[in-house]
Design a protein around this motif. Sequence first.
Motif, short mmCIF file in Angstrom:
data_model
loop_
_atom_site.label_atom_id
_atom_site.label_comp_id
_atom_site.label_asym_id
_atom_site.label_seq_id
_atom_site.Cartn_x
_atom_site.Cartn_y
_atom_site.Cartn_z
N GLU B 15 -5.06 -14.55 25.74
CA GLU B 15 -6.42 -14.85 25.30
C GLU B 15 -6.90 -13.86 24.23
OE1 GLU B 15 -10.73 -15.65 27.36
OE2 GLU B 15 -8.92 -16.00 28.56
N GLY B 16 -6.60 -12.57 24.45
CA GLY B 16 -7.02 -11.56 23.49
C GLY B 16 -6.34 -11.74 22.15
N PHE B 17 -5.06 -12.08 22.19
CA PHE B 17 -4.31 -12.30 20.95
C PHE B 17 -4.90 -13.46 20.15
CE2 PHE B 17 -0.77 -14.33 18.64
CZ PHE B 17 -0.43 -13.28 17.80
N LEU B 18 -5.18 -14.58 20.85
CA LEU B 18 -5.70 -15.75 20.15
C LEU B 18 -7.10 -15.50 19.59
CD1 LEU B 18 -4.40 -18.63 22.46
CD2 LEU B 18 -3.58 -17.94 20.17
N ALA B 19 -7.90 -14.71 20.33
CA ALA B 19 -9.25 -14.41 19.85
C ALA B 19 -9.19 -13.56 18.57
CB ALA B 19 -10.05 -13.67 20.93
N PHE B 20 -8.19 -12.70 18.49
CA PHE B 20 -8.12 -11.73 17.39
C PHE B 20 -7.35 -12.25 16.18
CE2 PHE B 20 -6.08 -7.86 15.51
CZ PHE B 20 -7.24 -7.32 14.97
N LEU B 21 -6.44 -13.22 16.41
CA LEU B 21 -5.51 -13.64 15.37
C LEU B 21 -6.18 -13.98 14.03
CD1 LEU B 21 -2.52 -14.06 14.77
CD2 LEU B 21 -2.74 -16.39 15.59
N PRO B 22 -7.23 -14.82 14.01
CA PRO B 22 -7.81 -15.15 12.70
C PRO B 22 -8.36 -13.92 11.96
CG PRO B 22 -8.94 -16.34 14.47
CD PRO B 22 -7.90 -15.52 15.11
N LEU B 23 -8.96 -13.01 12.72
CA LEU B 23 -9.52 -11.80 12.13
C LEU B 23 -8.46 -10.90 11.53
CD1 LEU B 23 -12.43 -11.78 13.93
CD2 LEU B 23 -12.00 -9.35 13.67
N SER B 24 -7.27 -10.93 12.15
CA SER B 24 -6.26 -9.94 11.81
C SER B 24 -5.71 -10.14 10.40
CB SER B 24 -5.12 -9.98 12.83
OG SER B 24 -4.41 -11.18 12.74
N VAL B 25 -5.90 -11.33 9.84
CA VAL B 25 -5.43 -11.57 8.47
C VAL B 25 -6.09 -10.58 7.50
CG1 VAL B 25 -5.27 -13.30 6.64
CG2 VAL B 25 -5.09 -13.99 9.03
N GLY B 26 -7.35 -10.21 7.80
CA GLY B 26 -8.07 -9.28 6.95
C GLY B 26 -7.44 -7.90 6.85
N LEU B 27 -6.54 -7.59 7.80
CA LEU B 27 -5.89 -6.28 7.76
C LEU B 27 -4.86 -6.18 6.65
CD1 LEU B 27 -5.10 -5.80 11.54
CD2 LEU B 27 -6.51 -4.28 10.17
N ILE B 28 -4.32 -7.33 6.23
CA ILE B 28 -3.16 -7.33 5.35
C ILE B 28 -3.44 -6.64 4.01
CG2 ILE B 28 -1.50 -8.81 4.14
CD1 ILE B 28 -1.62 -10.64 6.65
N PRO B 29 -4.52 -7.03 3.29
CA PRO B 29 -4.77 -6.32 2.01
C PRO B 29 -4.96 -4.82 2.20
CG PRO B 29 -6.51 -7.93 2.46
CD PRO B 29 -5.48 -8.12 3.50
N TRP B 30 -5.61 -4.43 3.30
CA TRP B 30 -5.85 -3.00 3.53
C TRP B 30 -4.56 -2.24 3.73
CZ3 TRP B 30 -10.31 -1.31 2.30
CH2 TRP B 30 -11.39 -2.19 2.34
#
Lengths: 114, 242
Positions: B15-30
Amino acid sequence: MTEANVGFGDASLWLTFLLIGLATTLPRASFIVLGNRVVLPAVVQRALRYAPAAALAAIVVPDIVLVSGTFAPLNPKLAAAAATVAAALLSRNPWFPFIAGMGMLLALRMALGW
Amino acid sequence: MQPVFSPSFRAGAREGFLAFLPLSVGLIPWALVTGMSMVSVGFTPLQAMGMNVIVFAGTAQLGTLPLIAIGAPVWLIVATALALNLRFVIFSAAIAQGFRGMGTGARWLCGHLLTDGVFATCIEKMMRNEDRQWRLGYYLAPSVWTWLLWQCFALTGVLAAGSIPKNWSLEFMATIALMLLLLPMAKMRPMLVAALTGGATAVALQGMPLRLGLIVAIFAGIAAGFAAEHWHGKRDSGRAAT
């Protein structure tokens, strides 16, 4: 900026990494590890909120308004900073501010020889 | 044989992984930018990835790079990193209750992995769920995912930076990244006052030895932000008592 060496020897660079690591993990772990044994006063919590903004600005602003130590408001970096901010405000694309800022900087430096 | 992780740990992790997955894309440029920036100040790939694993914090890494590049004293670099990380003390205090019933080892691990995105994603359910195993899974899955993304894409940035010509001023990527971190903060009035004061003080005091002006500027910014908050609060008195 010249390449290599960084102004640090290899050993002291790794020591610096370790210390920055401590200065990161200790604040992160602080209350999670301490649990309910310590409570941070509300006044301190509120004051601490301003530290990141103050520190970020204190690092960034000199970099974009000073040219070799003197105040120079008209310089390619400041123009690039303005382009970055405009891009960030106008678009939600996370890449766009980087493209706008770097594009502006490189265009001014290379094309105009500024 | 018992599975390593209990069913409720795995349910929480999913559940935690699925909740976070869309947000985590934002980490890539950083992560990419951080990787490139570390190379741009002259780190070898090994040094860059060493810093990335040891520190594991974009803001602290990007913020200390300019100081490392000019050979600033170590105590000043560490003090700056501390100032950039003080927000984690507040996050840590806010989410601490979510780790109730957990051992010291788990708490250290979770503390080390605390990031802005995971904090924002997890805090609410960490408070409400009564199952300790579920909470640990719910927190660790997005945390470990963040760690993996951070290392992989920083490495990509490190390797890519080597093939980009020197005169492309890649080091300015770090400045752009720091501005983008500052921008959303500056939308709040006292925060903007803190930033303007910090920035102006740093410029005014840039001639001070050992870049001491930076530390003075940070304290001046904190004080100005705090003062602005009080003044602001008094002016529209009553509701702004938070």
